[in-house]
Each structure stands twice: as structure tokens, then as C-alpha cells.
Write an enzyme that holds these catalytic residues in place. Structure first.
Site, PDB file in Angstrom:
ATOM      1  N   ALA A 101      91.609 156.767 -13.951  1.00  0.00           N
ATOM      2  CA  ALA A 101      92.897 156.045 -14.347  1.00  0.00           C
ATOM      3  C   ALA A 101      92.804 154.749 -13.677  1.00  0.00           C
ATOM      4  O   ALA A 101      91.997 154.617 -12.611  1.00  0.00           O
ATOM      5  CB  ALA A 101      94.170 156.827 -14.102  1.00  0.00           C
ATOM      6  N   LYS A 102      93.605 153.796 -14.023  1.00  0.00           N
ATOM      7  CA  LYS A 102      93.863 152.600 -12.971  1.00  0.00           C
ATOM      8  C   LYS A 102      95.174 151.946 -13.471  1.00  0.00           C
ATOM      9  O   LYS A 102      95.619 152.185 -14.417  1.00  0.00           O
ATOM     10  CB  LYS A 102      92.649 151.565 -13.495  1.00  0.00           C
ATOM     11  CG  LYS A 102      92.500 150.553 -12.277  1.00  0.00           C
ATOM     12  CD  LYS A 102      91.750 151.064 -11.224  1.00  0.00           C
ATOM     13  CE  LYS A 102      91.259 150.146 -10.218  1.00  0.00           C
ATOM     14  NZ  LYS A 102      90.364 150.515  -9.198  1.00  0.00           N
ATOM     15  N   GLY A 103      95.645 151.171 -12.532  1.00  0.00           N
ATOM     16  CA  GLY A 103      96.894 150.435 -12.910  1.00  0.00           C
ATOM     17  C   GLY A 103      97.194 149.147 -11.998  1.00  0.00           C
ATOM     18  O   GLY A 103      96.182 148.876 -11.516  1.00  0.00           O
TER      19      GLY A 103
END
Ligand code: NAD
Length: 414
Positions: A101-103
Site C-alpha cells: 500500500a502507499k499513501g
């Protein structure tokens, strides 16, 4: 080229050799969930400022999703999507029980006061708290965020869900963080560089190193490699390139950045000073380590890059066409999904400690880090030899096959 296209290109090269069907490729490339939220902050002067925040959850076939939070004015959905996908392949290649994931938030954190940064983080948590958690998606620091941001994040998330420090990693050591997390990515770069040159029959003392970036990753990699007797002839940061053909005094440079509030080498005068990009093109360098930004080696400058070995400490420093040009010329590239996996590996150790309410010693963290990375390196090296492919394609092949198999075994195509 857009960031996600670059990851897709490397993915496709490996998927071709693995003979993945188009529907399987599509399933593995597409993100599970992409969330865009408005994050509004009341500035210190009373004005309102609104930014876009993102969380992309790429794939959870192998476990809860894991990936950093980036605060940078150029953060956008395409970039976050590409970094989320890279995290899936990175956790798979080092065999951590995680997905990717990444944000991030499209904001320049240097323009915020500490109080504004805290309030922005808390507002972001309010918007995404229901989709992250210790069993689903565990954020960590990335560019523009640090242990303080992780601490605010945890505190705000716990207001909704109760005590559970495993919701986020990269926390301060005093607050359930892991010893050795800060040095982990740079140390991992150093460990893997040693393994690679060993395989190539080179000696540390005769392998001249240049490192682009002297921040968290670059400075820890420099320290490790200097201690291991590598001559480091050039390092650069935002202020320029610092060069000494006899080898730089790395301990002195590390002291210098600690003593200067900007954390930069600007003003360091005990060596020759060259323009910023000169570092990439030096002709007396054996190992080039880009440890700053993505997309620094492109089709335009790949011909000028002279080093026969490149260790991708940054995420995505080489664009696909440049990668092909370098490969055709015989340059050995240790790919980002393996080279900089030390950080997520120690993040995993932090999560494990939090869940067991137990503390590891720094020695244990370092030992387990080396064990995990060396094992991953050996399998990538073997695959590249057996299939006669680059280390990057070998790393992607191993990662894709692990994710595909987990998805198939569980039947969990969600
Ligand atoms: P950082 O912000 O601590 O350091 C970045 C360094 O790059 C600074 O020294 C800065 O001056 C320098 N820099 C910026 N622009 C430059 C330019 N044009 N030329 C030369 N130097 C320049 O960041 P970091 O945490 O060290 O991360 C560096 C890279 O490693 C990023 O691509 C990041 O995504 C990747 N990475 C970091 C980690 C981690 O644990 N920190 C883990 C995996 C990957």
C-alpha cells in the site's frame, strides 16, 4: 513517462517470462482500493487550506498491506499507485507476510509549522482511520514524514479504535518503535552491496562508490560502506556534489550534517565541490548509489552514466528505457524492490514486537535484517543466473509468482 507506467513495464517483462495470462496480469496490477480524500487544515493565521490525501491499497494476497505516507507537493494518485504496487513486490521478494500500500498528501511540509503538520496528520487520520489497522493496512514514514508524524497518527487512530501501536511503524523508540529502524534502509543497502560485489569477485577496498543523496538512506549507507573499507569518492545532496578521488572523510561529513540545522552539506569545504548532477556521470566510480529521488537516470543521460554497478537505494531512480540501455551495455543494477527493502523489513520487526509486547535488542534486529536480506539476495541471484535475466527481472519474477500463488491458493481475488 508516468510513474505507474514504469512499474508496469518492469512487471510486464517478468510476467512475459512467467507466461502469466492477460487476466491474471490485470488482476495483479490493479489496486484493490484507491481512496482520495480532502484534508482541510486551519493554518496558524486562521485561513483554511485544503489538500488532497491518498491511500492506495494495492494487494493483500500475502497479508496486511504495508507502505509509507509521503508528504510532498508533487504527491498525486499516479505516483501513489505506482509506489503501492512496488510495495507489493518488495514485501514479496523479501518474503514478509504482507501486501503493498502507499499513501500521502499533496502538500509541501516545509511550508507548515509543527502545529499545522500535526493538525494535518490528525485530519488525514480522521478521513482514513476506518480503512487502516494492524490487520489490514499498516502505514510507515516516507519522504516528508518521520517518527513524530507516526506518533500523532497512532494517537489519533487510537481515539477511534483503542490502544494498538501495531497500527503504524517507524514510531519513536520510546513509544513502541524498533531499535535500528532509522538506520535500516541504508544498512540494508550496505549489506546487499557487499553481497553483490562478493558475487562479482570484487573487493571492497577497490570498489569506488558515489552516493546521490545524504539524507536518511544515503548517510546510513555511506557510514556502513565506509566502515566496510569502501572508498567513497563522491556524495551529493540538494546543495551539490562533494568529491575526493582519494576517498571522502565520511565520519567528518556525518558530524557536519548533525551540526547544521538544515541537515545539509552546504558549506562543507574539506573536498572538491562539483555541480549536483556531476555525481551520476563520474568516470572513476565502480558503484553508483542513487539514494535521493525517482527518475534521475533517463534515456537522456543513461549514456553518460559510467559506473558498471548501480544499487537502487531510492524508489524508481531508473526509467525503463534507460534500464534497457544500461542492461544492453552490461551494467549490473540491483533493483529498488530488493536494494531498499531493509526499511520495510525492520518495520515488520517493529510490528511483530508490538504484537508480542516484547522488545528486541539492536543486535537481534541487525542479525535478523541481515539474514532476511541475504536470503532474498541469494534467491534473486540464483534466478537471474538460471533464467539468464537481469536482477530486476529475477526479483519481479520471484515476487509476482509468490503473490500469484497466494491469491490462487486462497481463492481470494479481492
Ligand atoms: P531524505 O529526505 O532523508 O533524504 C533525501 C536526500 O536527497 C537529502 O540529502 C537531499 O538533500 C537529497 N536530494 C534531494 N534532491 C536532490 C538532488 N536533486 N540531487 C542530489 N541530492 C538530492 O529521504 P530518504 O528517506 O533518505 O529517502 C531517499 C530515497 O529512498 C527516496 O526515494 C525514498 O522513497 C527511498 N526510500 C527510503 C526509505 C526509508 O526508510 N527512508 C525506504 C525505502 C526507500
Amino acid at each position: 513517462m508516468r510513474a505507474f507506467e514504469a512499474v508496469q513495464y518492469f512487471f510486464d517483462q517478468a510476467a512475459e517470462i512467467l507466461e502469466l495470462t492477460p487476466d491474471m496480469r490485470n488482476m495483479l496490477l490493479m489496486a484493490n482500493r484507491e481512496v482520495t480524500v480532502q484534508v482541510t487544515l486551519e493554518r496558524d493565521n486562521g485561513e483554511l487550506a485544503s489538500y488532497l490525501g491518498f491511500r492506495v491499497q494495492h494487494n493483500n494476497s500475502r497479508g496486511p498491506m504495508k507502505g509509507g505516507l509521503r508528504y510532498h507537493h508533487e504527491v498525486n494518485l499516479d505516483e501513489v499507485r505506482s509506489l503501492a504496487s512496488l510495495m507489493t513486490w518488495k514485501t514479496a521478494v523479501v518474503d514478509l507476510p504482507y501486501g503493498g500500500a502507499k499513501g500521502g498528501i499533496g502538500v509541501d511540509p516545509r511550508k507548515l509549522s509543527l502545529r499545522e503538520k500535526e493538525n494535518l496528520t490528525r485530519a488525514f487520520v480522521d478521513k482514513i482511520q476506518d480503512i487502516v489497522g494492524p490487520d489490514s493496512d499498516i502505514p510507515a514514514p516516507d519522504m516528508g514524514t518521520d517518527y513524530r508524524v507516526m506518533s500523532w497518527f497512532r494517537n489519533q487512530w487510537e481515539k477511534y479504535h483503542g490502544f494498538n501501536p501495531a497500527v503504524i511503524t517507524g514510531k519513536p523508540v520510546e513509544e513502541y518503535g524498533a531499535k535500528g529502524r532509522e538506520e535500516a534502509t541504508g544498512r540494508g543497502v550496505g549489506i546487499l552491496t557487499m553481497k553483490l560485489i562478493g558475487r562479482l569477485g570484487r573487493k571492497a577496498e577497490k570498489s569506488r562508490v558515489a552516493i546521490q543523496g545524504f539524507g536518511n538512506v544515503g548517510s546510513h549507507a555511506a557510514k556502513f560502506l565506509h566502515d566496510a573499507q569502501f572508498p567513497i569518492v563522491a556524495v551529493s545532496d540538494i546543495s551539490g556534489t562533494y568529491y575526493d578521488p582519494e576517498g571522502l572523510n565520511i565520519p567528518d561529513m556525518l558530524r557536519y550534517i548533525l551540526d547544521h540545522p538544515t541537515g545539509q552539506l552546504r558549506g562543507y569545504s574539506h573536498c572538491e565541490k562539483l555541480p549536483g548532477n556531476a555525481l551520476l556521470e563520474l568516470d572513476d566510480v565502480d558503484i553508483l548509489i542513487p539514494a535521493a529521488l525517482g527518475g534521475v537516470i533517463t534515456a537522456e543521460n543513461a549514456d553518460q552514466v559510467q559506473a558498471p554497478i548501480i544499487i537502487e537505494a531510492a524508489n524508481g531512480p531508473i526509467f525503463p528505457l534507460a534500464d534497457k540501455m544500461l542492461h544492453d551495455r552490461g551494467t549490473i543494477v540491483l533493483p529498488d524492490i530488493l536494494a531498499n527493502a531493509g526499511g520495510v523489513t525492520v518495520s515488520y520487526f517493529e510490528w511483530v514486537q508490538n504484537r508480542q509486547h516484547y522488545r528486541w535488542s539492536l543486535d537481534r534486529v541487525r542479525r535478523e535484517l541481515e539474514h532476511t536480506l541475504v536470503e532474498a539476495f541469494e534467491s534473486v541471484w540464483e534466478t537471474s543466473q538460471q533464467k539468464d535475466v537481469s536482477l530486476r527481472t529475477a526479483a519481479f519474477m520471484i515476487a509476482i509468482e509468490r503473490v500469484r500463488r497466494a491469491a490462487e491458493l486462497s481463492g481470494g481475488y479481492s
